[in-house]
Design a protein around this motif. Sequence first.
Motif, PDB file in Angstrom:
ATOM      1  N   ALA A  73      33.919  17.628  59.113  1.00  0.00           N
ATOM      2  CA  ALA A  73      35.182  16.885  59.103  1.00  0.00           C
ATOM      3  C   ALA A  73      35.839  16.734  60.460  1.00  0.00           C
ATOM      4  CB  ALA A  73      36.163  17.533  58.118  1.00  0.00           C
ATOM      5  N   GLU A 119      45.930  17.597  53.442  1.00  0.00           N
ATOM      6  CA  GLU A 119      45.677  16.343  52.738  1.00  0.00           C
ATOM      7  C   GLU A 119      45.432  15.219  53.744  1.00  0.00           C
ATOM      8  OE1 GLU A 119      44.892  14.071  49.538  1.00  0.00           O
ATOM      9  OE2 GLU A 119      45.535  16.157  49.376  1.00  0.00           O
ATOM     10  N   VAL A 120      44.393  14.435  53.515  1.00  0.00           N
ATOM     11  CA  VAL A 120      44.095  13.313  54.409  1.00  0.00           C
ATOM     12  C   VAL A 120      44.788  12.076  53.869  1.00  0.00           C
ATOM     13  CG1 VAL A 120      42.281  11.939  55.482  1.00  0.00           C
ATOM     14  CG2 VAL A 120      41.868  14.356  54.974  1.00  0.00           C
ATOM     15  N   GLN A 122      37.312  10.198  54.727  1.00  0.00           N
ATOM     16  CA  GLN A 122      37.999   9.806  55.963  1.00  0.00           C
ATOM     17  C   GLN A 122      37.447   8.489  56.502  1.00  0.00           C
ATOM     18  OE1 GLN A 122      39.133  14.214  57.830  1.00  0.00           O
ATOM     19  NE2 GLN A 122      37.298  13.187  58.502  1.00  0.00           N
ATOM     20  N   ARG A 174      35.049  15.127  52.114  1.00  0.00           N
ATOM     21  CA  ARG A 174      36.229  14.803  52.921  1.00  0.00           C
ATOM     22  C   ARG A 174      35.853  13.881  54.082  1.00  0.00           C
ATOM     23  NH1 ARG A 174      40.354  18.907  56.174  1.00  0.00           N
ATOM     24  NH2 ARG A 174      40.939  17.393  57.779  1.00  0.00           N
ATOM     25  N   THR A 175      34.720  14.149  54.707  1.00  0.00           N
ATOM     26  CA  THR A 175      34.279  13.340  55.844  1.00  0.00           C
ATOM     27  C   THR A 175      34.011  11.903  55.416  1.00  0.00           C
ATOM     28  OG1 THR A 175      33.301  15.324  56.815  1.00  0.00           O
ATOM     29  CG2 THR A 175      32.558  13.194  57.687  1.00  0.00           C
ATOM     30  N   GLU A 223      33.330  19.542  52.167  1.00  0.00           N
ATOM     31  CA  GLU A 223      33.656  19.014  53.489  1.00  0.00           C
ATOM     32  C   GLU A 223      32.945  17.694  53.757  1.00  0.00           C
ATOM     33  OE1 GLU A 223      33.443  20.216  58.185  1.00  0.00           O
ATOM     34  OE2 GLU A 223      33.246  21.833  56.720  1.00  0.00           O
TER      35      GLU A 223
END
Length: 508
Positions: free
Chosen positions: A162, A458-459, A108, A104-105, A101
């Motif tokens: 996230a 999905e980002v 982003q 992911r952050t 996570e």
Amino acid sequence: MITGKNYIGNKLSAKGNISHKTINPKLNIENATEFIEAVTEEIDEAAQLATEAFKTFRKTPGKQRAKFLNAIADEILALDQKLIDVYTTESGLPEGRAVGERGRTVMQLKSFANLISSEDWKSNTFDAAMPDRTPLPKDDLRKTVIPIGPVVVFGASNFPFAFSAAGGDTASALASGCPVIVKAHEMHSGTSELVATAILKAAEKTGMPNGVFSHLSGRGPVVGLALVNHPQIKAVGFTGSLAAGRAIMDAASKRKEPIPVYAEMGSINPVIITPKAIETRGEALASTYAGSITVGTGQFCTNPGLLLTIANDKTDAFVKDLAKKTIAIDAQCMLHPNIKAGFDKNGTAVATQKGVETVAKISDAIDANFAASQIVTVSGADFLANPKIHQEVFGPFSLVVKCKDEAQLIEIIETLEGQLTGTIIAEDSEISNLEDIVDALANRVGRIIFNGVPTGVEVCPSMQHGGPYPASSNAKYTSVGTHAINRWVRPISYQSFPKQLLPEGLQK
């Protein structure tokens, strides 16, 4: 270092006399740090500072804001194992999830940094003057988007990285040129504060105005609603329960100047499984969906809480196999006692309704904040007759509805509230017969999956994470992917303007 204090821009503040502690859900004990909850004076200070910062930040070039976002990512990574340890202690989630996570952050933040490094994301338009047009001349018109002002972001319970202090709402708002005040989730206060320190260090290193970011603590609705009602706040980002999201929406709409609330409030994410798919690969589907129902202890807003199929003997066998495989997965810890209490309460409420049968539920003794996975089933007629069965059970719980036929299945889809996702599991040979189901789902969801699982978001620009109410407060927008930036800007046209007074992106 975790101080337990509020951050009003780059200043620590602890003027209140109410405090709380986070909980280690695995051990079911309080963690050591006391977090001082923000008071009215601190909320006013943070809002005023954000308003002053907005005057500068809104005009900061995109490339400079991109450096800020990239620096936040670097500072989060620099916190290293300390941040991971606090995350796992406050959430009960495993270290692997924390690392994933965090990745992911960071991704982003870097995605938004890349987005705003050029003007393309604004979709600027230019209509040249036509002074000789008859019967009336046409003026020069140019349109762009501008940030709307200070934004409040509520930290989410199920994604301590996230969707929290430096999550997608914060990253997209900062990218747009809006200062952010984060209201930390009370159960992840330490995690949130550490991330806040990373944001503030990045702001200082990249020369951002003081007040571009503040971080406040508070349990319950008091601090949050005070922020929503503050006249200097111009928008809200929220991920959480329908009850809390609805309260925020109501408060925002009753202000003298109503403001937009971009709330993502959960979903039961219907999955349609055709009889032929069950006949062809039922055992594999049972394994796949047992994993999807229980991943992350079922604490994803895209968890498959509703499976729809046609009643027959093979369906009965599939449901038993799904139930067996689901409860064979070890019980896992939930995020905090409040979520566990809600899971037990809502699960019992659905399971005890007329016509609902519990096929399997973990019955072995489990620790206090661990969830007993459960599969229940009901007929299509009973489901249609009882809206109480439609509610979300946030956790490893799924309801299988055995429909009489396809017409009843489509009727059920059409009666559902708005959802984040809808999934179709079918064989390739059935594709030509799925149009009615696809059309019904498209009217109720924000994302349709074919032969997959809804868990996992999905980002990327093509992701739509939002759907008709109550899945989200505005189905036109997404909270995931780079298009999330569009929530924090508004269009503006400039007519017959001197070039030197235009925003840089319109000066051509």
